[in-house]
Design a protein around this motif. Structure first.
Motif, mmCIF file in Angstrom:
data_model
loop_
_atom_site.group_PDB
_atom_site.id
_atom_site.type_symbol
_atom_site.label_atom_id
_atom_site.label_comp_id
_atom_site.label_asym_id
_atom_site.label_seq_id
_atom_site.Cartn_x
_atom_site.Cartn_y
_atom_site.Cartn_z
ATOM 1 N N VAL A 48 0.816 -1.224 0.000
ATOM 2 C CA VAL A 48 0.000 0.000 0.000
ATOM 3 C C VAL A 48 0.847 1.270 0.000
ATOM 4 O O VAL A 48 0.295 2.375 0.007
ATOM 5 C CB VAL A 48 -1.015 0.021 1.168
ATOM 6 C CG1 VAL A 48 -1.994 -1.144 1.050
ATOM 7 C CG2 VAL A 48 -0.328 0.016 2.506
ATOM 8 N N THR A 49 2.174 1.119 -0.018
ATOM 9 C CA THR A 49 3.037 2.297 -0.024
ATOM 10 C C THR A 49 4.023 2.328 -1.193
ATOM 11 O O THR A 49 4.388 3.405 -1.660
ATOM 12 C CB THR A 49 3.842 2.402 1.284
ATOM 13 O OG1 THR A 49 4.611 1.213 1.465
ATOM 14 C CG2 THR A 49 2.931 2.616 2.476
ATOM 15 N N ARG A 50 4.472 1.183 -1.664
ATOM 16 C CA ARG A 50 5.477 1.098 -2.717
ATOM 17 C C ARG A 50 4.846 1.331 -4.076
ATOM 18 O O ARG A 50 3.774 0.807 -4.373
ATOM 19 C CB ARG A 50 6.144 -0.273 -2.663
ATOM 20 C CG ARG A 50 7.284 -0.531 -3.581
ATOM 21 C CD ARG A 50 8.561 0.237 -3.280
ATOM 22 N NE ARG A 50 8.938 0.296 -1.890
ATOM 23 C CZ ARG A 50 9.748 -0.543 -1.259
ATOM 24 N NH1 ARG A 50 10.273 -1.553 -1.900
ATOM 25 N NH2 ARG A 50 10.041 -0.365 0.000
ATOM 26 N N LYS A 51 5.521 2.109 -4.908
ATOM 27 C CA LYS A 51 5.033 2.376 -6.258
ATOM 28 C C LYS A 51 5.731 1.464 -7.259
ATOM 29 O O LYS A 51 6.890 1.102 -7.086
ATOM 30 C CB LYS A 51 5.278 3.832 -6.631
ATOM 31 C CG LYS A 51 4.439 4.782 -5.817
ATOM 32 C CD LYS A 51 4.656 6.211 -6.238
ATOM 33 C CE LYS A 51 3.767 7.124 -5.406
ATOM 34 N NZ LYS A 51 3.964 8.530 -5.772
ATOM 35 N N TYR A 74 2.303 0.764 -15.788
ATOM 36 C CA TYR A 74 1.695 1.359 -14.594
ATOM 37 C C TYR A 74 2.745 1.958 -13.661
ATOM 38 O O TYR A 74 2.551 2.013 -12.445
ATOM 39 C CB TYR A 74 0.828 0.325 -13.877
ATOM 40 C CG TYR A 74 -0.356 -0.081 -14.707
ATOM 41 C CD1 TYR A 74 -1.465 0.742 -14.824
ATOM 42 C CD2 TYR A 74 -0.343 -1.272 -15.435
ATOM 43 C CE1 TYR A 74 -2.547 0.383 -15.611
ATOM 44 C CE2 TYR A 74 -1.415 -1.636 -16.233
ATOM 45 C CZ TYR A 74 -2.513 -0.804 -16.313
ATOM 46 O OH TYR A 74 -3.582 -1.149 -17.097
ATOM 47 N N GLU A 75 3.833 2.438 -14.223
ATOM 48 C CA GLU A 75 4.889 3.077 -13.434
ATOM 49 C C GLU A 75 4.299 4.209 -12.593
ATOM 50 O O GLU A 75 3.504 5.014 -13.074
ATOM 51 C CB GLU A 75 5.958 3.649 -14.361
ATOM 52 C CG GLU A 75 7.092 4.320 -13.642
ATOM 53 C CD GLU A 75 8.157 4.838 -14.581
ATOM 54 O OE1 GLU A 75 9.087 5.483 -14.090
ATOM 55 O OE2 GLU A 75 8.068 4.603 -15.806
ATOM 56 N N HIS A 103 -5.580 -7.723 -14.388
ATOM 57 C CA HIS A 103 -5.089 -8.265 -15.654
ATOM 58 C C HIS A 103 -3.576 -8.068 -15.789
ATOM 59 O O HIS A 103 -2.892 -8.897 -16.384
ATOM 60 C CB HIS A 103 -5.831 -7.668 -16.854
ATOM 61 C CG HIS A 103 -5.592 -6.204 -17.061
ATOM 62 N ND1 HIS A 103 -4.535 -5.715 -17.795
ATOM 63 C CD2 HIS A 103 -6.278 -5.126 -16.617
ATOM 64 C CE1 HIS A 103 -4.582 -4.395 -17.805
ATOM 65 N NE2 HIS A 103 -5.624 -4.014 -17.085
ATOM 66 N N TYR A 104 -3.057 -6.992 -15.230
ATOM 67 C CA TYR A 104 -1.611 -6.735 -15.263
ATOM 68 C C TYR A 104 -0.878 -7.732 -14.370
ATOM 69 O O TYR A 104 0.154 -8.294 -14.749
ATOM 70 C CB TYR A 104 -1.363 -5.307 -14.811
ATOM 71 C CG TYR A 104 0.048 -4.796 -14.969
ATOM 72 C CD1 TYR A 104 0.632 -4.686 -16.224
ATOM 73 C CD2 TYR A 104 0.774 -4.375 -13.865
ATOM 74 C CE1 TYR A 104 1.925 -4.183 -16.374
ATOM 75 C CE2 TYR A 104 2.068 -3.864 -14.001
ATOM 76 C CZ TYR A 104 2.632 -3.770 -15.255
ATOM 77 O OH TYR A 104 3.897 -3.273 -15.396
#
Length: 77
Positions: free
Chosen positions: A10-13, A19-20, A30-31
């Protein structure tokens, strides 16, 4: 999987790809399924993608809601 992994979801991008910049917990199913078919990358990102895939595949995204709400208010001491 460790409990810290859930907080990272819930914090890491997402660091790269289509979807960067999106929070890992917000990646579309789906990804995640594409990675499951093609192979997860090595390292922490791959581990987190695999965990998120399992959460999504088993319809457990709601388990992350309390962690998200803790991020918007100060932690109790």
């Amino acid at each position: 999987m460790q409990s810290e992994d859930l907080l990272l979801l819930v914090t890491r991008k997402m660091p790269y790809g289509k979807y960067e910049g999106r929070i890992m917990a917000d990646l579309p199913g789906h990804y995640l399924a594409w990675f499951a078919r093609e192979g997860f990358p090595q390292g922490e990102i791959g581990r987190l993608l695999e965990i998120m895939y399992e959460i999504d595949h088993n319809n457990l995204r709601d388990l992350l809601t309390p962690l998200r709400s803790n991020l918007t208010r100060p932690f109790a001491k």
